[in-house]
Design an enzyme around this catalytic site. Structure first.
Site, PDB file in Angstrom:
ATOM      1  N   HIS A 196       0.816  -1.216   0.000  1.00  0.00           N
ATOM      2  CA  HIS A 196       0.000   0.000   0.000  1.00  0.00           C
ATOM      3  C   HIS A 196       0.849   1.265   0.000  1.00  0.00           C
ATOM      4  O   HIS A 196       0.436   2.297  -0.517  1.00  0.00           O
ATOM      5  CB  HIS A 196      -0.987  -0.023   1.166  1.00  0.00           C
ATOM      6  CG  HIS A 196      -2.101  -0.968   0.883  1.00  0.00           C
ATOM      7  ND1 HIS A 196      -2.209  -2.191   1.490  1.00  0.00           N
ATOM      8  CD2 HIS A 196      -3.098  -0.898  -0.016  1.00  0.00           C
ATOM      9  CE1 HIS A 196      -3.247  -2.818   0.991  1.00  0.00           C
ATOM     10  NE2 HIS A 196      -3.812  -2.064   0.079  1.00  0.00           N
ATOM     11  N   ARG A 344     -15.257   1.340  -2.606  1.00  0.00           N
ATOM     12  CA  ARG A 344     -15.075   0.054  -1.946  1.00  0.00           C
ATOM     13  C   ARG A 344     -15.272   0.270  -0.456  1.00  0.00           C
ATOM     14  O   ARG A 344     -14.669   1.193   0.108  1.00  0.00           O
ATOM     15  CB  ARG A 344     -13.668  -0.469  -2.221  1.00  0.00           C
ATOM     16  CG  ARG A 344     -13.359  -1.693  -1.399  1.00  0.00           C
ATOM     17  CD  ARG A 344     -12.040  -2.272  -1.747  1.00  0.00           C
ATOM     18  NE  ARG A 344     -10.949  -1.548  -1.101  1.00  0.00           N
ATOM     19  CZ  ARG A 344      -9.673  -1.838  -1.304  1.00  0.00           C
ATOM     20  NH1 ARG A 344      -9.341  -2.800  -2.141  1.00  0.00           N
ATOM     21  NH2 ARG A 344      -8.726  -1.165  -0.693  1.00  0.00           N
ATOM     22  N   GLU A 443     -10.579 -11.251  -5.308  1.00  0.00           N
ATOM     23  CA  GLU A 443      -9.174 -11.145  -4.896  1.00  0.00           C
ATOM     24  C   GLU A 443      -8.743 -12.275  -3.976  1.00  0.00           C
ATOM     25  O   GLU A 443      -7.627 -12.285  -3.478  1.00  0.00           O
ATOM     26  CB  GLU A 443      -8.894  -9.772  -4.261  1.00  0.00           C
ATOM     27  CG  GLU A 443      -9.842  -9.351  -3.168  1.00  0.00           C
ATOM     28  CD  GLU A 443      -9.547  -7.952  -2.634  1.00  0.00           C
ATOM     29  OE1 GLU A 443      -8.498  -7.373  -2.954  1.00  0.00           O
ATOM     30  OE2 GLU A 443     -10.380  -7.450  -1.861  1.00  0.00           O
ATOM     31  N   ASN A 466      -3.655  -7.656  -6.811  1.00  0.00           N
ATOM     32  CA  ASN A 466      -2.624  -7.545  -5.758  1.00  0.00           C
ATOM     33  C   ASN A 466      -2.827  -8.637  -4.719  1.00  0.00           C
ATOM     34  O   ASN A 466      -1.895  -9.327  -4.313  1.00  0.00           O
ATOM     35  CB  ASN A 466      -2.688  -6.179  -5.080  1.00  0.00           C
ATOM     36  CG  ASN A 466      -2.661  -5.040  -6.063  1.00  0.00           C
ATOM     37  OD1 ASN A 466      -2.202  -5.215  -7.180  1.00  0.00           O
ATOM     38  ND2 ASN A 466      -3.161  -3.892  -5.677  1.00  0.00           N
ATOM     39  N   ASP A 467      -4.067  -8.773  -4.283  1.00  0.00           N
ATOM     40  CA  ASP A 467      -4.349  -9.811  -3.295  1.00  0.00           C
ATOM     41  C   ASP A 467      -4.520 -11.186  -3.945  1.00  0.00           C
ATOM     42  O   ASP A 467      -4.168 -12.199  -3.345  1.00  0.00           O
ATOM     43  CB  ASP A 467      -5.604  -9.453  -2.485  1.00  0.00           C
ATOM     44  CG  ASP A 467      -5.261  -8.465  -1.392  1.00  0.00           C
ATOM     45  OD1 ASP A 467      -4.256  -8.700  -0.695  1.00  0.00           O
ATOM     46  OD2 ASP A 467      -5.965  -7.458  -1.245  1.00  0.00           O
ATOM     47  N   ARG A 477       2.582  -9.653  -0.063  1.00  0.00           N
ATOM     48  CA  ARG A 477       2.831  -8.584  -1.039  1.00  0.00           C
ATOM     49  C   ARG A 477       3.740  -7.483  -0.506  1.00  0.00           C
ATOM     50  O   ARG A 477       4.252  -6.671  -1.280  1.00  0.00           O
ATOM     51  CB  ARG A 477       1.511  -8.001  -1.548  1.00  0.00           C
ATOM     52  CG  ARG A 477       0.632  -7.459  -0.464  1.00  0.00           C
ATOM     53  CD  ARG A 477      -0.782  -7.234  -0.968  1.00  0.00           C
ATOM     54  NE  ARG A 477      -0.986  -5.895  -1.459  1.00  0.00           N
ATOM     55  CZ  ARG A 477      -2.171  -5.365  -1.702  1.00  0.00           C
ATOM     56  NH1 ARG A 477      -3.266  -6.082  -1.537  1.00  0.00           N
ATOM     57  NH2 ARG A 477      -2.291  -4.149  -2.139  1.00  0.00           N
ATOM     58  N   CYS A 514      -8.927  -3.830 -10.859  1.00  0.00           N
ATOM     59  CA  CYS A 514      -8.400  -2.632 -10.198  1.00  0.00           C
ATOM     60  C   CYS A 514      -7.090  -2.925  -9.477  1.00  0.00           C
ATOM     61  O   CYS A 514      -6.565  -2.070  -8.778  1.00  0.00           O
ATOM     62  CB  CYS A 514      -9.428  -2.041  -9.243  1.00  0.00           C
ATOM     63  SG  CYS A 514      -9.938  -3.199  -7.970  1.00  0.00           S
TER      64      CYS A 514
HETATM   65  C1  PEP Z   1      -6.083  -5.662  -4.952  1.00  0.00           C
HETATM   66  O1  PEP Z   1      -5.953  -6.452  -4.022  1.00  0.00           O
HETATM   67  O2  PEP Z   1      -5.678  -5.890  -6.110  1.00  0.00           O
HETATM   68  C2  PEP Z   1      -6.729  -4.360  -4.723  1.00  0.00           C
HETATM   69  C3  PEP Z   1      -6.987  -3.549  -5.725  1.00  0.00           C
HETATM   70  O3  PEP Z   1      -6.999  -4.009  -3.425  1.00  0.00           O
HETATM   71  P1  PEP Z   1      -5.866  -3.464  -2.418  1.00  0.00           P
HETATM   72  O4  PEP Z   1      -4.626  -3.239  -3.221  1.00  0.00           O
HETATM   73  O5  PEP Z   1      -6.371  -2.223  -1.824  1.00  0.00           O
HETATM   74  O6  PEP Z   1      -5.751  -4.591  -1.451  1.00  0.00           O
HETATM   75 MG    MG Z   2      -7.038  -6.082  -2.223  1.00  0.00          MG
END
Ligand code: PEP
Ligand code: MG
Length: 588
Positions: A196, A344, A443, A466-467, A477, A514
């Site tokens: 993040h 979200r 995710e 990402n998740d 991550r 996303c």
């Molecule tokens: C993801 O997990 O890809 C996502 C967009 O959510 P975040 O990065 O906020 O966990």
């Molecule tokens: Mg996520």
């Protein structure tokens, strides 16, 4: 003594070139505190150290009080007075002295242990306002512990000179509250591309290199640094010729950015006429105001939890307030006009910790009390957010999205809470759009595998790679030691993305993405070939992805996707994509 010239290499996570003086930041976290026995004849000295640390911490708070008095912030004054009372509390001092003598353990451990138990007691209270006091205990105990351990505390919100910030790790809340105008670059030992902190650095346009491992060990305060957010290089005290080369690179970068700026009004249409939607991810409302400049066709992901984290250092209660949230959502909707905005619901937990609510230490936070799980167990908190979104819905085109859904029960339960929130708005005569769309983030691998089931209850999907990568490949991550394994081109990930998109389309709903993968120009062709309808990314990536899409043909993309779906390893897929990119993508 000044450091000699040196070069470190990490992950380039936010583009741009920064040249400036280093500020080594150690944060307010005193680090791991472990117990150890001390000699009986050292007890008095330990106690004196404790008294001295409390005295220094109290003085520091008095200085802060003088500062906020000038600013006239009543809330800050009240908080600081409460902190001072805690530090000087006679019962607390008696308890520390008693425990020290009884256990004969180091004073740091005694302070840590007593404050930790106190926080647990407070957190068990049914009164939410009282529970929030736990963050004050955390703050005060950290202040004393930092004094005991001689950890220097620098507040990032008060920076008064331009710096390249060097840290082992930064919390998202620290990035949100730092004086961003003064942070010209960010270098960290930890963190990877989808952490993040990386996401926020991109959002704020701060060049960043993470995962450097030894930045804090190698760099001294005031060292001259040259950081390249494209290559991941960090030069410590570079030579004049190295500096000159980087200045040239910086000029090239800004010229390329200006070139891309010119395409912001053009559509993201392929050569054979297929129109793709490109949206932006945002974390705080102010970001929405610059999105149209990048050609964003809406907000595909508003990470609403950052609203709470921005206030975490002050008062999370105020941030949770329905009216404050409503104002923030309306601000984003107004900035976007009639373009859609997907909010979200909070993804708190994991690495996004809200002091006061999240003080209990979890062994595996990423597998723990996070996102929809957190919201479902904090009903009032969740409903407050849903009511604020519903009430904002009359001001624009808002959509709701639930994070980290792992199966049908969670989705149905969340939809049930939404119905309750709607009922409460109706009862109060507060208008909202009845037909508001509710989507699901895909995710968690189980959600991708059950996408066909979830699609029946969802208005849209948005794939959070990402998740999805983190949980499918079992790779944290934020951990630079294993970030080489975070591979979006892994055959398992490509297959899960395909399953998700196919399930959405079979049910007649749209599939968006996303996760950071949606903002990588090199993977745009693959995602288009897999049938993705919408891409949502850091606003600054939109022109780059659009430029690529405008040079593609859907048929070629489908052929590429078919080939990659057959690839039997990440390396094989990377080689296929490299070859394809060399033949089809614009040169840098
Ligand atoms: C993801 O997990 O890809 C996502 C967009 O959510 P975040 O990065 O906020 O966990
Ligand atoms: Mg996520």
């Amino acid at each position: 003594m000044k450091n000699t010239a040196k070069k470190l290499l990490g992950s380039a996570v936010s583009p741009g070139i920064a040249i400036g003086k280093a500020l080594l930041y150690q944060g307010s976290d005193p680090g791991e505190i472990a117990p150890h026995r001390i000699q009986t004849d050292q007890l008095d000295a330990e106690l004196r150290r404790f008294k001295g640390a409390c005295h220094e911490a109290a003085q520091e708070i008095r200085d802060l009080q003088a500062q906020v008095e000038q600013e006239g912030s009543k809330e800050s004054q009240e908080i600081l007075s409460a902190h001072l009372m805690m530090i000087e509390d006679v019962d607390f001092h008696d308890q520390v002295e008693g425990r020290l003598k009884e256990t004969e353990q180091n004073i740091e451990w005694v302070v840590y242990d007593i404050s930790h138990s106190l926080m647990q007691t407070i957190l068990a209270s049914p009164d939410p306002a009282f529970r929030e006091r736990a963050s004050d205990i955390l703050d005060v105990s950290r202040r004393i512990l930092c004094r005991l351990l001689s950890v220097t505390v620098v507040s990032l919100s008060d920076l008064d000179r331009d710096v390249i910030l060097v840290a082992s790790d930064l919390l998202p809340s620290e990035v949100l509250t730092m004086n961003r105008a003064r942070v010209k670059g960010l270098a960290m030992d930890m963190g990877g591309n989808t952490s993040h902190t990386a996401i926020l650095a991109r959002a704020f346009g701060i060049p960043a290199v993470l995962g450097l491992s030894r930045a804090t060990a190698e760099i001294q305060d005031e060292d001259l640094l040259a950081l390249n957010g494209q290559t991941g290089e960090l030069l410590i005290n570079p030579s004049p010729s190295e500096l000159e080369a980087l200045e040239k690179e910086r000029l090239r970068y800004s010229q390329r950015q200006e070139g891309l700026d010119r395409i912001h009004d053009l559509e993201a249409r392929t050569l054979d006429g297929h129109l793709v939607e490109l949206k932006a991810n945002i974390g705080i409302p102010e970001e929405a105001e610059g999105l149209l400049h990048y050609g964003a066709q809406g907000v595909g992901l508003f990470r609403s939890e950052f609203l709470f984290l921005t206030h975490a250092e002050e008062d999370s209660k105020e941030a949770a307030d329905e009216e404050t949230q409503l104002e923030a959502y309306i601000r984003v909707l107004k900035a976007m006009g009639d373009l859609p905005v997907t909010i979200r619901t909070v993804d708190l937990g994991g690495d996004k910790i809200l002091p006061g609510l999240h003080t209990a230490v979890e062994k595996n936070p990423l597998l723990g009390w996070r996102a929809i799980r957190f919201s479902l167990s904090m009903r009032d908190f969740f409903k407050t957010q849903l009511r604020a979104i519903l009430r904002a819905s009359v001001h624009g085109r808002v959509k709701i999205m639930f994070p980290l859904i792992s199966g049908l029960e969670e989705l149905e339960e969340a939809l049930g809470v939404l119905e309750e929130a709607k009922g409460e708005c109706r009862a109060k005569g507060q208008p909202f759009k009845e037909e508001i769309e509710v989507g699901v983030m895909i995710e968690v691998p189980s959600a991708a595998l059950c996408a066909g089931i979830l699609a029946k209850k969802a208005a849209f999907f948005s794939i959070g790679t990402n998740d999805l990568v983190q949980y499918t490949l079992a790779v944290d991550r934020g951990n630079e030691k294993v970030s080489y394994l975070a591979q979006g081109l892994h055959p398992a990930i490509i297959r899960l993305i395909k399953m998700t998109i196919d399930a959405a389309h079979a049910q007649g709903i749209r599939a968006a993405m996303c996760g950071e993968m949606a903002g990588e120009p090199r993977t745009a062709a693959l995602l288009l070939g897999l049938g993705l309808d919408e891409f949502s990314m850091a606003a600054s990536s939109i022109p780059l992805v659009k430029e690529v899409i405008r040079g593609l043909r859907v048929k070629d993309c489908q052929a590429l996707a078919a080939e990659l779906l057959q690839g039997d390893s990440y390396e094989a897929n990377r080689a296929i994509l490299d070859k394809w990119a060399a033949a089809h993508l614009p040169k840098e």
